[in-house]
Design an enzyme around this catalytic site. Structure first.
Site, PDB file in Angstrom:
ATOM      1  N   LEU A 508       0.818  -1.204   0.000  1.00 58.12           N
ATOM      2  CA  LEU A 508       0.000   0.000   0.000  1.00 58.12           C
ATOM      3  C   LEU A 508       0.857   1.263   0.000  1.00 58.12           C
ATOM      4  O   LEU A 508       0.599   2.197  -0.760  1.00 58.12           O
ATOM      5  CB  LEU A 508      -0.945  -0.025   1.200  1.00 58.12           C
ATOM      6  CG  LEU A 508      -1.963   1.104   1.284  1.00 58.12           C
ATOM      7  CD1 LEU A 508      -3.312   0.573   1.768  1.00 58.12           C
ATOM      8  CD2 LEU A 508      -1.485   2.199   2.227  1.00 58.12           C
ATOM      9  N   GLN A 511       2.321   2.146  -3.324  1.00 60.82           N
ATOM     10  CA  GLN A 511       1.373   2.764  -4.253  1.00 60.82           C
ATOM     11  C   GLN A 511       0.964   4.156  -3.804  1.00 60.82           C
ATOM     12  O   GLN A 511       0.756   5.053  -4.625  1.00 60.82           O
ATOM     13  CB  GLN A 511       0.128   1.880  -4.394  1.00 60.82           C
ATOM     14  CG  GLN A 511      -0.825   2.322  -5.480  1.00 60.82           C
ATOM     15  CD  GLN A 511      -0.180   2.356  -6.854  1.00 60.82           C
ATOM     16  OE1 GLN A 511       0.777   1.626  -7.114  1.00 60.82           O
ATOM     17  NE2 GLN A 511      -0.685   3.200  -7.733  1.00 60.82           N
ATOM     18  N   GLU A 512       0.846   4.361  -2.504  1.00 61.82           N
ATOM     19  CA  GLU A 512       0.373   5.637  -1.973  1.00 61.82           C
ATOM     20  C   GLU A 512       1.391   6.758  -2.144  1.00 61.82           C
ATOM     21  O   GLU A 512       1.069   7.835  -2.636  1.00 61.82           O
ATOM     22  CB  GLU A 512       0.021   5.500  -0.479  1.00 61.82           C
ATOM     23  CG  GLU A 512      -1.318   4.851  -0.212  1.00 61.82           C
ATOM     24  CD  GLU A 512      -2.492   5.771  -0.514  1.00 61.82           C
ATOM     25  OE1 GLU A 512      -2.282   6.946  -0.847  1.00 61.82           O
ATOM     26  OE2 GLU A 512      -3.636   5.285  -0.431  1.00 61.82           O
ATOM     27  N   SER A 513       2.613   6.522  -1.688  1.00 62.96           N
ATOM     28  CA  SER A 513       3.565   7.632  -1.594  1.00 62.96           C
ATOM     29  C   SER A 513       4.930   7.337  -2.180  1.00 62.96           C
ATOM     30  O   SER A 513       5.776   8.236  -2.232  1.00 62.96           O
ATOM     31  CB  SER A 513       3.752   8.016  -0.122  1.00 62.96           C
ATOM     32  OG  SER A 513       4.430   6.975   0.579  1.00 62.96           O
ATOM     33  N   TYR A 621      -5.643   1.295  -8.446  1.00 62.31           N
ATOM     34  CA  TYR A 621      -5.038   1.258  -7.115  1.00 62.31           C
ATOM     35  C   TYR A 621      -5.175  -0.133  -6.488  1.00 62.31           C
ATOM     36  O   TYR A 621      -4.199  -0.701  -5.983  1.00 62.31           O
ATOM     37  CB  TYR A 621      -5.724   2.305  -6.245  1.00 62.31           C
ATOM     38  CG  TYR A 621      -5.237   2.395  -4.826  1.00 62.31           C
ATOM     39  CD1 TYR A 621      -4.194   3.240  -4.477  1.00 62.31           C
ATOM     40  CD2 TYR A 621      -5.839   1.657  -3.812  1.00 62.31           C
ATOM     41  CE1 TYR A 621      -3.757   3.346  -3.166  1.00 62.31           C
ATOM     42  CE2 TYR A 621      -5.418   1.751  -2.496  1.00 62.31           C
ATOM     43  CZ  TYR A 621      -4.380   2.593  -2.175  1.00 62.31           C
ATOM     44  OH  TYR A 621      -3.949   2.686  -0.879  1.00 62.31           O
TER      45      TYR A 621
END
Length: 665
Positions: A508, A511-513, A621
């Protein structure tokens, strides 16, 4: 991070960038002061403050980011700069991203001014070649000089643009004057604009073929029902395309009403089969995005070969949702060659062929699966499992040589990019980094060069460039580069404490940051795990993190504690479903609760559920987080991993189960 080494290694000498110790920067200048001046110029450029830019430029001579400062100054006043000044800039900063960026802007200016002599002089020197508007101007210049009908090339560029564009519309307008068959392309552009709710796109296209109809379009954009119910509309001989646009607008607002409207006898008589099929494609797409069971019927009422690729993608999704495999194969078969080879549709085509009870179909399906099977992505991993294999960590490439590492270390663009990122100019640094590693520009990189550049970014802990650069290798995969695990002690300790899979958390965060500590989204999500302020406050109270203040969210351990705490609460509320929890993390918990369906609805494999997520960003996502998770698990455990096991199935919530997490923000 040794950014001081970068600082002392870059200096401008005459017209060339060389890498050598720089007494100008290292000894004579107050580095912090000059960095601040560069940042001041960046802000002045955003405000188009020409006077301030010019007054500050002399203060950054010899600074590593001088090419950026010079670019900002000249770009802000390009409309009044002399050709001599522009050419001097190109010479002084030859080979840099800034040279090519300014040339892009100059080409756009020449195109707008219809100065084809100047345009044709500069275009062969344009290395990036990634601006669609510039490429359309080039096609227009080619058409004007030779008369060649390059409608197909203009169409490919123009129909792929989301917003209104001057360059491609100018080319389309000229082609339409000289080749009447080009009108079809213009109307298709208008249709796409209408179905994607982009009125400026529609008006620009309609203005090319029927300027007098723009006001009518603006009117029925607001009220398509009124236009379609006007009896005169059906009697006017030149309103077919306008009727199509009005029906498309109605479909965007209410697909069921549009389906009833297009079935009326007058539209069957007035519209061609192609026009009706396109409208049915939009109706089906909008119904599918609402997860309506009527979507497959809507698609079947048009001709798949007359629909747009986006309609066909949604036709596949709708058919998958209700298990209509023949419709899956029909829609994929009607896609363009470019879309059909995407791993998404290769995989589902193979799955569809496996439903056909013939040896030939099975053999074809296996060939398709073998063509994409790897650890590179979601559908590639699913293809592996269809072939009886699991995701494993591939053998590392041969170690980088001293020479390969040195080539990256001495690359001026990479050094400038890292320096820009380090002082807070992330957007500029990222653009220059990507340019410097791009194979399509002079001095671009092959796989080994990309690995060396990624290694350099990893060494400086610029994780997003490390990951994105390593992701681009074709023949080899360095798992440890592509899936780094910064802050491992903190992540493992926290996940062990709350019973969360560390691979899921890493999947996660990646993918997020991309592990950017101070990352902030356009809507305010912040930190490694991109937590919204309100969510952070709620979660802090929920997990007993007392004394939390909003500015704490960018602290590494605080962000990990809140992000993992919230993810665990979301995961528990969705009965441990990783795909639904990922969707909730991205789009909010209420949406996947709706997307899972009502009581009594179907239970489906989660890959089909994920492919039917209505939001493009969330769909992408979910797939990437689950793919990342599988690869991280293979790295962490050293054992083969199953993506399918993590996906599971998705269906309506058990009515008898307790309602956990109803208050999740």
């Amino acid at each position: 991070m040794q950014f001081s080494a970068i600082l002392t290694s870059i200096v401008l000498t005459g017209a060339a960038l060389v890498l050598t110790p720089s007494p100008v920067c290292a000894e004579s200048r107050d580095v912090a002061r000059v960095d601040a001046t560069v940042l001041d110029m960046a802000q002045a450029y955003k405000q188009r403050d020409r006077k301030r830019l010019s007054s500050l430029l002399s203060q950054v001579r010899g600074h590593p980011l001088e090419p950026w400062a010079a670019y900002w100054d000249l770009s802000a006043r390009l409309d009044e700069a002399s050709n001599t000044e522009i050419q001097n800039f190109f010479t002084r900063y030859s080979g840099t991203y800034q040279e090519d960026r300014l040339r892009t802007e100059l080409l756009l200016q020449h195109g707008r001014n219809r100065d084809w002599v100047a345009f044709n002089r500069e275009f062969p020197l344009y290395r990036m070649n990634d601006d669609r508007s510039v490429r359309c101007y080039a096609l227009l210049a080619e058409h004007l000089s030779s008369g060649v009908d390059n409608t197909a090339q203009v169409k490919d560029l123009w129909l792929g643009l989301k917003e209104a564009d001057e360059g491609c519309s100018a080319a389309a307008e000229q082609l339409r004057k000289d080749h009447t068959t080009s009108s079809t392309m213009v109307w298709q552009r208008a249709r796409l604009g209408m179905e994607n709710d982009r009125l400026r796109v529609v008006a620009q296209a309609v203005g090319i073929v029927s300027p007098g109809s723009v006001q009518t379009v603006n009117s029925f954009y607001l009220n398509p029902r009124k236009y379609l119910n006007d009896k005169l509309t059906a009697l006017q001989p030149k309103t077919r395309e306008l009727v199509s646009l009005a029906l498309i607008r109605l479909a965007y607002l209410d697909p069921a009403e549009a389906a009833a409207e297009i079935d009326k006898l007058r539209w069957k008589a007035q519209l061609t089969a192609e026009e009706r099929s396109w409208v049915w494609g939009v109706i089906g797409k909008r119904a599918a995005m609402k997860l309506s069971s009527d979507a497959t019927d809507y698609f079947s009422r048009g001709q798949a070969t007359a629909m747009h690729d986006d309609h066909l993608a949604w036709a596949v999704r709708a058919a998958l949702r209700v298990g209509r495999w023949p419709q899956v194969l029909t829609a994929i078969g009607a896609m363009s060659d470019a879309q059909r080879v995407d791993p998404t549709w290769v995989y589902w085509r193979a799955r569809g062929l496996l439903q056909v009870a013939t040896e030939g179909a099975r053999a074809q399906a296996l060939l398709l699966l073998e063509s994409i099977a790897s650890a590179r992505g979601f559908y590639e991993q699913l293809a592996l499992e269809e072939l009886g294999q699991r995701t494993t960590v591939s053998e590392r490439p041969a170690p980088l040589t001293v020479e390969e590492k040195e080539a990256a270390r001495l690359n001026p663009g990479l050094n400038r990019a890292l320096y820009a990122i380090n002082i807070g100019l992330r957007a500029e640094g990222v653009r220059e980094w990507n340019y410097s590693t791009n194979l399509h520009v002079r001095g671009g990189m092959d796989d080994r060069g990309l690995l060396a550049a990624a290694d350099m970014a990893c060494h400086h802990e610029v994780w997003d460039r490390c990951i994105n650069t390593s992701d681009r290798t074709k023949a080899v995969i360095d798992f440890e580069q592509r899936f780094p695990m910064p802050f491992k002690a903190s992540v493992v300790a926290r996940t062990s404490q709350i019973g969360l899979d560390p691979a899921y958390v890493y999947g996660l965060i990646r993918q997020e940051s991309r592990f950017i500590m101070d990352a902030k989204s356009g809507v305010g999500a912040a930190g490694l795990m991109q937590v919204m302020p309100a969510t952070a406050r709620w979660t802090a109270k929920k997990i007993g993190l007392y004394g939390f203040q909003p500015h704490h969210i960018t602290d590494r351990d605080t962000n990990i504690a809140i992000g993992t705490g919230y993810l665990k609460l979301v995961l528990d509320s969705f009965d441990g479903s990783m795909p639904m929890a990922a969707a909730a993390y991205n789009a909010g918990p209420s949406r996947p609760r709706t997307w899972r369906g009502q009581t009594g609805g179907p239970v489906m494999e989660a890959a089909i559920w994920a492919e039917n997520v209505p939001f493009n960003e969330t769909r992408d996502y979910v797939k990437k987080v689950l793919s990342n998770t599988t690869n991280y698990a293979a790295l962490i455990t050293g054992q083969p991993q199953s993506l399918k096991a993590r996906l599971g199935s998705v269906g309506p919530k058990d009515a008898a189960a307790p309602d956990i997490g109803a208050d999740l923000p």
